[in-house]
Motif scaffolding. Sequence first.
Motif, PDB file in Angstrom:
ATOM      1  N   UNK A  74       0.957  -1.174   0.107  1.00  0.00           N
ATOM      2  CA  UNK A  74       0.200  -0.109   0.128  1.00  0.00           C
ATOM      3  C   UNK A  74       0.847   1.289  -0.021  1.00  0.00           C
ATOM      4  N   UNK A  75       1.922   1.205   0.801  1.00  0.00           N
ATOM      5  CA  UNK A  75       2.795   2.404   0.859  1.00  0.00           C
ATOM      6  C   UNK A  75       3.590   2.594  -0.574  1.00  0.00           C
ATOM      7  N   UNK A  76       3.905   1.354  -1.158  1.00  0.00           N
ATOM      8  CA  UNK A  76       4.329   1.481  -2.593  1.00  0.00           C
ATOM      9  C   UNK A  76       3.530   2.116  -3.389  1.00  0.00           C
ATOM     10  N   UNK A  77       2.058   1.757  -3.444  1.00  0.00           N
ATOM     11  CA  UNK A  77       1.207   2.330  -4.390  1.00  0.00           C
ATOM     12  C   UNK A  77       1.168   3.991  -4.167  1.00  0.00           C
ATOM     13  N   UNK A  78       0.846   4.202  -2.784  1.00  0.00           N
ATOM     14  CA  UNK A  78       0.818   5.720  -2.453  1.00  0.00           C
ATOM     15  C   UNK A  78       2.173   6.448  -3.145  1.00  0.00           C
ATOM     16  N   UNK A  79       3.573   6.018  -2.935  1.00  0.00           N
ATOM     17  CA  UNK A  79       4.574   6.298  -3.528  1.00  0.00           C
ATOM     18  C   UNK A  79       4.513   6.705  -4.848  1.00  0.00           C
ATOM     19  N   UNK A  80       4.082   5.511  -5.689  1.00  0.00           N
ATOM     20  CA  UNK A  80       3.963   5.406  -7.210  1.00  0.00           C
ATOM     21  C   UNK A  80       3.090   6.736  -7.586  1.00  0.00           C
ATOM     22  N   UNK A  81       2.048   6.774  -6.845  1.00  0.00           N
ATOM     23  CA  UNK A  81       0.953   7.577  -7.403  1.00  0.00           C
ATOM     24  C   UNK A  81       1.240   8.983  -7.152  1.00  0.00           C
ATOM     25  N   UNK A  82       1.895   9.334  -6.056  1.00  0.00           N
ATOM     26  CA  UNK A  82       2.465  10.764  -5.818  1.00  0.00           C
ATOM     27  C   UNK A  82       3.638  11.127  -6.754  1.00  0.00           C
ATOM     28  N   UNK A  83       4.341  10.258  -6.975  1.00  0.00           N
ATOM     29  CA  UNK A  83       5.543  10.279  -8.141  1.00  0.00           C
ATOM     30  C   UNK A  83       5.133  10.688  -9.325  1.00  0.00           C
ATOM     31  N   UNK A 132      -8.365  14.921  -3.322  1.00  0.00           N
ATOM     32  CA  UNK A 132      -8.568  13.702  -2.913  1.00  0.00           C
ATOM     33  C   UNK A 132      -9.927  13.055  -3.543  1.00  0.00           C
ATOM     34  N   UNK A 133     -10.865  14.034  -4.129  1.00  0.00           N
ATOM     35  CA  UNK A 133     -12.083  13.436  -4.245  1.00  0.00           C
ATOM     36  C   UNK A 133     -12.101  12.244  -5.677  1.00  0.00           C
ATOM     37  N   UNK A 134     -12.859  11.208  -5.588  1.00  0.00           N
ATOM     38  CA  UNK A 134     -12.895  10.551  -6.584  1.00  0.00           C
ATOM     39  C   UNK A 134     -13.144  11.104  -8.060  1.00  0.00           C
ATOM     40  N   UNK A 135     -12.442  10.855  -9.004  1.00  0.00           N
ATOM     41  CA  UNK A 135     -12.780  11.131 -10.542  1.00  0.00           C
ATOM     42  C   UNK A 135     -12.286  12.801 -10.630  1.00  0.00           C
ATOM     43  N   UNK A 136     -11.859  13.348  -9.642  1.00  0.00           N
ATOM     44  CA  UNK A 136     -11.275  14.832  -9.859  1.00  0.00           C
ATOM     45  C   UNK A 136      -9.969  14.747 -10.549  1.00  0.00           C
ATOM     46  N   UNK A 137      -9.928  15.422 -11.791  1.00  0.00           N
ATOM     47  CA  UNK A 137      -8.791  15.713 -12.547  1.00  0.00           C
ATOM     48  C   UNK A 137      -8.746  16.922 -13.297  1.00  0.00           C
ATOM     49  N   UNK A 138      -7.723  17.498 -13.617  1.00  0.00           N
ATOM     50  CA  UNK A 138      -7.459  18.543 -14.386  1.00  0.00           C
ATOM     51  C   UNK A 138      -7.079  18.008 -15.777  1.00  0.00           C
ATOM     52  N   UNK A 145      -7.328   9.810 -14.883  1.00  0.00           N
ATOM     53  CA  UNK A 145      -8.713   9.339 -14.316  1.00  0.00           C
ATOM     54  C   UNK A 145      -9.222  10.145 -12.987  1.00  0.00           C
ATOM     55  N   UNK A 146      -8.403  10.631 -12.529  1.00  0.00           N
ATOM     56  CA  UNK A 146      -8.937  11.279 -11.165  1.00  0.00           C
ATOM     57  C   UNK A 146      -8.956  10.498 -10.081  1.00  0.00           C
ATOM     58  N   UNK A 147      -8.173   9.322 -10.278  1.00  0.00           N
ATOM     59  CA  UNK A 147      -8.368   8.358  -9.140  1.00  0.00           C
ATOM     60  C   UNK A 147      -7.012   8.072  -8.353  1.00  0.00           C
ATOM     61  N   UNK A 148      -5.993   8.709  -8.891  1.00  0.00           N
ATOM     62  CA  UNK A 148      -4.796   8.254  -8.141  1.00  0.00           C
ATOM     63  C   UNK A 148      -4.525   9.011  -6.908  1.00  0.00           C
ATOM     64  N   UNK A 149      -4.953  10.277  -6.584  1.00  0.00           N
ATOM     65  CA  UNK A 149      -4.890  10.965  -5.306  1.00  0.00           C
ATOM     66  C   UNK A 149      -5.923  10.395  -4.379  1.00  0.00           C
ATOM     67  N   UNK A 151      -7.099   7.230  -4.353  1.00  0.00           N
ATOM     68  CA  UNK A 151      -6.440   5.925  -3.907  1.00  0.00           C
ATOM     69  C   UNK A 151      -5.520   6.103  -2.818  1.00  0.00           C
ATOM     70  N   UNK A 152      -4.656   7.206  -2.963  1.00  0.00           N
ATOM     71  CA  UNK A 152      -3.655   7.451  -2.117  1.00  0.00           C
ATOM     72  C   UNK A 152      -4.277   7.394  -0.598  1.00  0.00           C
ATOM     73  N   UNK A 153      -5.191   8.489  -0.576  1.00  0.00           N
ATOM     74  CA  UNK A 153      -6.058   8.917   0.394  1.00  0.00           C
ATOM     75  C   UNK A 153      -6.703   7.751   1.135  1.00  0.00           C
ATOM     76  N   UNK A 154      -7.201   7.109   0.266  1.00  0.00           N
ATOM     77  CA  UNK A 154      -7.892   5.841   1.032  1.00  0.00           C
ATOM     78  C   UNK A 154      -6.619   4.877   1.610  1.00  0.00           C
ATOM     79  N   UNK A 155      -5.652   4.583   0.680  1.00  0.00           N
ATOM     80  CA  UNK A 155      -4.808   3.553   1.251  1.00  0.00           C
ATOM     81  C   UNK A 155      -4.090   4.094   2.335  1.00  0.00           C
ATOM     82  N   UNK A 156      -3.732   5.471   2.386  1.00  0.00           N
ATOM     83  CA  UNK A 156      -2.977   5.938   3.847  1.00  0.00           C
ATOM     84  C   UNK A 156      -4.108   5.895   5.003  1.00  0.00           C
ATOM     85  N   UNK A 157      -5.488   6.229   4.827  1.00  0.00           N
ATOM     86  CA  UNK A 157      -6.183   6.223   6.093  1.00  0.00           C
ATOM     87  C   UNK A 157      -6.742   4.921   6.225  1.00  0.00           C
TER      88      UNK A 157
END
Length: 189
Positions: A74-83, A132-138, A145-149, A151-157
Amino acid sequence: AGEIACRNLQRAAELVSSFKQVAVDQTSAQRREFVLSEVVREIVLTLEPSLKRTPFHIESDLPPAIRLDSYPGALGQVLTNLINNAVSHGFHGRDHGTIHIQASLEPELQRVRLSVSDNGNGISAEHRKRIFDPFFTTKMGQGGTGLGLHICHNAVQHILGGQIYVESEVGHFTRFIVILPLNAPHVVP
Protein backbone atom coordinates in the motif's frame (compact mmCIF):
# COMPACT_ATOMS: atom_id res chain seq x y z
CA ALA A 1 34.39 -3.81 -21.57
CA GLY A 2 34.25 -6.65 -19.07
CA GLU A 3 33.84 -4.23 -16.13
CA ILE A 4 31.05 -2.36 -17.93
CA ALA A 5 29.24 -5.62 -18.67
CA CYS A 6 29.56 -6.72 -15.02
CA ARG A 7 28.24 -3.37 -13.74
CA ASN A 8 25.30 -3.51 -16.14
CA LEU A 9 24.51 -7.10 -15.14
CA GLN A 10 24.67 -6.14 -11.46
CA ARG A 11 22.32 -3.21 -12.11
CA ALA A 12 19.93 -5.48 -14.02
CA ALA A 13 19.97 -7.99 -11.14
CA GLU A 14 19.17 -5.19 -8.65
CA LEU A 15 16.28 -4.00 -10.83
CA VAL A 16 14.85 -7.50 -11.18
CA SER A 17 15.12 -8.02 -7.43
CA SER A 18 13.37 -4.70 -6.73
CA PHE A 19 10.64 -5.42 -9.30
CA LYS A 20 10.02 -8.81 -7.69
CA GLN A 21 9.80 -7.38 -4.15
CA VAL A 22 7.52 -4.54 -5.22
CA ALA A 23 5.32 -6.96 -7.18
CA VAL A 24 5.03 -9.30 -4.18
CA ASP A 25 4.24 -6.42 -1.82
CA GLN A 26 1.63 -4.89 -4.11
CA THR A 27 -0.16 -8.11 -4.98
CA SER A 28 -0.11 -9.79 -1.60
CA ALA A 29 -1.27 -6.86 0.58
CA GLN A 30 0.67 -8.54 3.37
CA ARG A 31 1.78 -6.84 6.51
CA ARG A 32 5.44 -7.16 7.41
CA GLU A 33 8.24 -5.36 9.17
CA PHE A 34 10.41 -3.32 6.83
CA VAL A 35 12.93 -0.52 6.69
CA LEU A 36 11.31 2.56 5.14
CA SER A 37 14.41 3.65 3.20
CA GLU A 38 14.70 0.21 1.56
CA VAL A 39 11.07 0.16 0.40
CA VAL A 40 11.36 3.71 -0.95
CA ARG A 41 14.60 2.79 -2.76
CA GLU A 42 12.89 -0.22 -4.36
CA ILE A 43 9.94 1.89 -5.53
CA VAL A 44 12.25 4.55 -6.97
CA LEU A 45 14.28 1.86 -8.75
CA THR A 46 11.14 0.52 -10.43
CA LEU A 47 10.20 4.03 -11.61
CA GLU A 48 13.65 5.05 -12.87
CA PRO A 49 13.32 3.45 -16.32
CA SER A 50 10.23 5.55 -17.12
CA LEU A 51 11.81 8.71 -15.70
CA LYS A 52 15.05 8.15 -17.59
CA ARG A 53 13.48 9.57 -20.77
CA THR A 54 12.31 12.72 -18.96
CA PRO A 55 14.14 15.79 -17.60
CA PHE A 56 12.84 14.96 -14.12
CA HIS A 57 14.60 13.13 -11.32
CA ILE A 58 14.03 11.89 -7.80
CA GLU A 59 16.13 12.63 -4.74
CA SER A 60 15.57 10.99 -1.39
CA ASP A 61 16.71 11.81 2.10
CA LEU A 62 15.61 9.04 4.42
CA PRO A 63 17.23 7.96 7.67
CA PRO A 64 18.33 4.34 7.31
CA ALA A 65 16.93 3.17 10.65
CA ILE A 66 13.19 3.89 10.42
CA ARG A 67 11.37 0.56 10.74
CA LEU A 68 7.66 0.06 10.24
CA ASP A 69 5.33 -2.85 10.87
CA SER A 70 2.87 -2.06 8.11
CA TYR A 71 1.80 -2.76 4.55
CA PRO A 72 4.65 -2.02 2.11
CA GLY A 73 2.46 -2.74 -0.92
CA ALA A 74 0.00 0.00 0.00
CA LEU A 75 2.85 2.36 0.80
CA GLY A 76 4.44 1.58 -2.56
CA GLN A 77 1.18 2.32 -4.34
CA VAL A 78 0.91 5.66 -2.53
CA LEU A 79 4.48 6.64 -3.44
CA THR A 80 4.08 5.53 -7.03
CA ASN A 81 0.87 7.56 -7.43
CA LEU A 82 2.40 10.66 -5.81
CA ILE A 83 5.51 10.49 -8.01
CA ASN A 84 3.49 9.87 -11.18
CA ASN A 85 1.17 12.72 -10.22
CA ALA A 86 4.15 15.07 -9.88
CA VAL A 87 5.44 14.09 -13.32
CA SER A 88 2.03 14.28 -14.99
CA HIS A 89 0.65 17.40 -13.31
CA GLY A 90 3.38 19.16 -11.34
CA PHE A 91 5.88 19.26 -14.18
CA HIS A 92 3.41 19.69 -17.05
CA GLY A 93 4.95 22.18 -19.49
CA ARG A 94 8.29 22.27 -17.66
CA ASP A 95 11.67 21.25 -18.99
CA HIS A 96 13.13 20.16 -15.64
CA GLY A 97 12.04 19.20 -12.17
CA THR A 98 12.96 17.38 -9.00
CA ILE A 99 10.87 15.18 -6.76
CA HIS A 100 12.22 15.04 -3.23
CA ILE A 101 11.28 12.29 -0.77
CA GLN A 102 12.08 12.89 2.89
CA ALA A 103 11.21 11.18 6.15
CA SER A 104 11.61 11.98 9.80
CA LEU A 105 10.87 9.86 12.81
CA GLU A 106 8.62 11.23 15.55
CA PRO A 107 9.43 8.61 18.22
CA GLU A 108 7.42 10.25 21.01
CA LEU A 109 4.31 9.88 18.82
CA GLN A 110 5.32 6.46 17.44
CA ARG A 111 5.00 7.69 13.88
CA VAL A 112 6.92 8.77 10.82
CA ARG A 113 6.42 11.89 8.72
CA LEU A 114 7.02 11.19 5.03
CA SER A 115 6.95 13.97 2.47
CA VAL A 116 6.95 13.82 -1.31
CA SER A 117 7.51 17.25 -2.82
CA ASP A 118 8.18 18.69 -6.23
CA ASN A 119 9.37 22.04 -7.48
CA GLY A 120 6.69 22.16 -10.15
CA ASN A 121 3.57 24.10 -11.03
CA GLY A 122 1.82 23.90 -7.68
CA ILE A 123 -1.90 23.42 -7.09
CA SER A 124 -4.42 26.22 -6.85
CA ALA A 125 -6.37 26.63 -3.61
CA GLU A 126 -9.56 25.81 -5.52
CA HIS A 127 -8.16 22.47 -6.71
CA ARG A 128 -6.48 21.61 -3.37
CA LYS A 129 -9.94 21.40 -1.81
CA ARG A 130 -10.91 18.60 -4.20
CA ILE A 131 -7.73 16.69 -5.09
CA PHE A 132 -8.59 13.66 -2.96
CA ASP A 133 -12.12 13.43 -4.38
CA PRO A 134 -12.76 10.46 -6.69
CA PHE A 135 -12.66 11.31 -10.40
CA PHE A 136 -11.36 14.85 -9.85
CA THR A 137 -8.73 15.63 -12.48
CA THR A 138 -7.47 18.62 -14.36
CA LYS A 139 -6.56 16.31 -17.25
CA MET A 140 -9.96 14.90 -18.20
CA GLY A 141 -9.76 13.46 -21.71
CA GLN A 142 -5.96 13.54 -21.60
CA GLY A 143 -5.39 10.24 -19.84
CA GLY A 144 -6.18 11.37 -16.29
CA THR A 145 -8.76 9.29 -14.42
CA GLY A 146 -8.90 11.37 -11.27
CA LEU A 147 -8.37 8.29 -9.13
CA GLY A 148 -4.64 8.46 -8.27
CA LEU A 149 -4.87 10.81 -5.29
CA HIS A 150 -8.17 9.31 -4.18
CA ILE A 151 -6.48 5.90 -4.05
CA CYS A 152 -3.58 7.45 -2.09
CA HIS A 153 -5.96 8.98 0.42
CA ASN A 154 -7.85 5.73 0.95
CA ALA A 155 -4.69 3.63 1.24
CA VAL A 156 -3.12 6.02 3.76
CA GLN A 157 -6.25 6.28 5.92
CA HIS A 158 -7.81 2.83 5.66
CA ILE A 159 -4.84 0.50 5.21
CA LEU A 160 -1.79 2.30 6.63
CA GLY A 161 -3.75 3.98 9.45
CA GLY A 162 -2.34 7.42 8.75
CA GLN A 163 -3.18 10.83 7.37
CA ILE A 164 -2.28 12.63 4.16
CA TYR A 165 -2.47 16.30 3.35
CA VAL A 166 -1.05 18.72 0.83
CA GLU A 167 0.78 22.04 0.92
CA SER A 168 1.33 24.00 -2.27
CA GLU A 169 2.19 27.35 -3.75
CA VAL A 170 1.18 27.94 -7.36
CA GLY A 171 4.23 28.24 -9.59
CA HIS A 172 6.64 26.97 -6.93
CA PHE A 173 5.98 23.62 -5.27
CA THR A 174 3.64 20.92 -4.05
CA ARG A 175 4.32 18.83 -0.96
CA PHE A 176 2.30 15.81 0.08
CA ILE A 177 2.79 14.94 3.74
CA VAL A 178 1.96 11.44 4.88
CA ILE A 179 1.88 10.73 8.61
CA LEU A 180 2.15 7.00 9.33
CA PRO A 181 2.11 5.05 12.57
CA LEU A 182 5.14 2.84 13.08
CA ASN A 183 2.70 -0.02 13.72
CA ALA A 184 -0.22 0.08 11.31
CA PRO A 185 -3.60 -1.15 12.49
CA HIS A 186 -4.41 -4.68 11.42
CA VAL A 187 -6.54 -4.69 8.29
CA VAL A 188 -9.19 -7.37 8.04
CA PRO A 189 -9.29 -8.69 4.44
